[in-house]
Design a protein around this motif. Sequence first.
Motif, PDB file in Angstrom:
ATOM      1  N   ILE A   1      -8.286 -43.570 -13.543  1.00 52.86           N
ATOM      2  CA  ILE A   1      -7.775 -43.006 -14.800  1.00 52.86           C
ATOM      3  C   ILE A   1      -6.668 -43.889 -15.342  1.00 52.86           C
ATOM      4  O   ILE A   1      -6.667 -44.282 -16.504  1.00 52.86           O
ATOM      5  CB  ILE A   1      -7.223 -41.570 -14.593  1.00 52.86           C
ATOM      6  N   LYS A   2      -5.721 -44.236 -14.458  1.00 51.46           N
ATOM      7  CA  LYS A   2      -4.578 -45.022 -14.912  1.00 51.46           C
ATOM      8  C   LYS A   2      -5.025 -46.365 -15.481  1.00 51.46           C
ATOM      9  O   LYS A   2      -4.526 -46.812 -16.515  1.00 51.46           O
ATOM     10  CB  LYS A   2      -3.590 -45.237 -13.762  1.00 51.46           C
TER      11      LYS A   2
ATOM     12  N   GLU B   1      -6.652 -45.816 -18.884  1.00 49.74           N
ATOM     13  CA  GLU B   1      -5.637 -45.409 -19.852  1.00 49.74           C
ATOM     14  C   GLU B   1      -4.845 -46.609 -20.370  1.00 49.74           C
ATOM     15  O   GLU B   1      -4.479 -46.674 -21.533  1.00 49.74           O
ATOM     16  CB  GLU B   1      -4.673 -44.394 -19.232  1.00 49.74           C
TER      17      GLU B   1
ATOM     18  N   GLU C   1      -9.307 -50.832 -10.415  1.00 47.08           N
ATOM     19  CA  GLU C   1      -7.853 -50.928 -10.292  1.00 47.08           C
ATOM     20  C   GLU C   1      -7.352 -52.371 -10.436  1.00 47.08           C
ATOM     21  O   GLU C   1      -6.235 -52.612 -10.893  1.00 47.08           O
ATOM     22  CB  GLU C   1      -7.493 -50.371  -8.911  1.00 47.08           C
ATOM     23  N   TYR C   2      -8.167 -53.343  -9.998  1.00 45.50           N
ATOM     24  CA  TYR C   2      -7.698 -54.720 -10.002  1.00 45.50           C
ATOM     25  C   TYR C   2      -8.184 -55.529 -11.200  1.00 45.50           C
ATOM     26  O   TYR C   2      -7.846 -56.699 -11.329  1.00 45.50           O
ATOM     27  CB  TYR C   2      -8.114 -55.420  -8.695  1.00 45.50           C
TER      28      TYR C   2
ATOM     29  N   VAL D   1      -7.868 -41.348  -8.948  1.00 41.69           N
ATOM     30  CA  VAL D   1      -6.837 -41.256  -9.969  1.00 41.69           C
ATOM     31  C   VAL D   1      -6.407 -42.634 -10.490  1.00 41.69           C
ATOM     32  O   VAL D   1      -6.079 -42.784 -11.667  1.00 41.69           O
ATOM     33  CB  VAL D   1      -5.643 -40.450  -9.414  1.00 41.69           C
ATOM     34  N   GLN D   2      -6.435 -43.634  -9.633  1.00 46.91           N
ATOM     35  CA  GLN D   2      -6.116 -44.996 -10.095  1.00 46.91           C
ATOM     36  C   GLN D   2      -7.059 -45.418 -11.214  1.00 46.91           C
ATOM     37  O   GLN D   2      -6.667 -46.129 -12.129  1.00 46.91           O
ATOM     38  CB  GLN D   2      -6.250 -46.037  -8.972  1.00 46.91           C
TER      39      GLN D   2
END
Lengths: 201, 201
Positions: free
Chosen positions: A92-93, A96, A184-185, A89-90
Amino acid sequence: MSDYPESVLKIIRALKMLPEIGPKMAQRISFEILNWKKEDFEKFIKDIVDGYTKTKKCKICNNFSEKEICSICEDPTREKEKLCIVEDVQGIKSIERTKVFKGRYHVIDSVIKPLEGKGVDQIGIEKIIERIKKDKIKEIIIALNPRSEREITSIYIKDERKKVFPEIKITKLARGIPLGTEIEYADELTLKEAIEGRKEI
Amino acid sequence: MSDYPESVLKIIRALKMLPEIGPKMAQRISFEILNWKKEDFEKFIKDIVDGYTKTKKCKICNNFSEKEICSICEDPTREKEKLCIVEDVQGIKSIERTKVFKGRYHVIDSVIKPLEGKGVDQIGIEKIIERIKKDKIKEIIIALNPRSEREITSIYIKDERKKVFPEIKITKLARGIPLGTEIEYADELTLKEAIEGRKEI
């Protein structure tokens, strides 16, 4: 006193179940919790139980959602024919945030981890194939984290599933995300360029 | 999707209540929890609630205990007339490991923290004075962590309570514990020497 009472050891053991928390840290956190006022402790437990109970996985894409279908999947303005496959899910964020991608997502059930006994059958490929058919997907963007990208890609090819849908363009994020860095990073600009410069594989 | 669903944010917020856990880490732990199987989650919550509920503070010394009185206070072989004042329960465990001290302990209610509004009235001095009288204490060993030792010592003196019991020897742990190191992190040998070489103050 040889050791702490069993009740204290129980909290320490429970906290060690959490990722990234080692024995020393679990102990320090336990003592802090044991010193909390009853109302603070009750709020803490209630919030975690509430959150766990109310959070579902979107029936379509596995994204976290309080409803059966997540806000992205139920948004009619999103391009249905573009599917971005992410690891969690991270992912996706992060994508986005770049505001570049207007398609939809699919969170795979599990990354291939042969050492943990997680094989091809665990990524949930059937659900993806089903979506490809149903939504008439024209492009699949593979946005898995670099470390797992190679494996999954090779499976895609080896598995010869591509032959079933030769008309679909399969892309992966362009070079831009430093090797070994999780999505994520990555900073937004790098990620944005990686999406825009995606290549067919 | 602007952000995670409220239920997910709720777990993240709850985890941020824990010490040493920042926003990024709270997020990562939340996702891990949300992916747990129901039975694992229920066990986790049950163990923490059980542990919190069953852990009491010893009525005499504030040590953690499942009973009203902790195992050290109820042990008749421990020397009643020697009282070691520690900052927290970890302090007891650290000193017990050295096997040098055979007296009893007292965990103060709070260290003096003027910036947090915790003054002299919060350390629970009355309870200590009461024990001094009741148990006919002959020696008090102050084994607070170095950073708080100075403050509490000065309070002991300033407060002139010593005048009330001039016959009691008050000692503090000898130099041996490196300045700024918490008792919890001192190796057993250093701590053992610090106890044996304690000085009157």
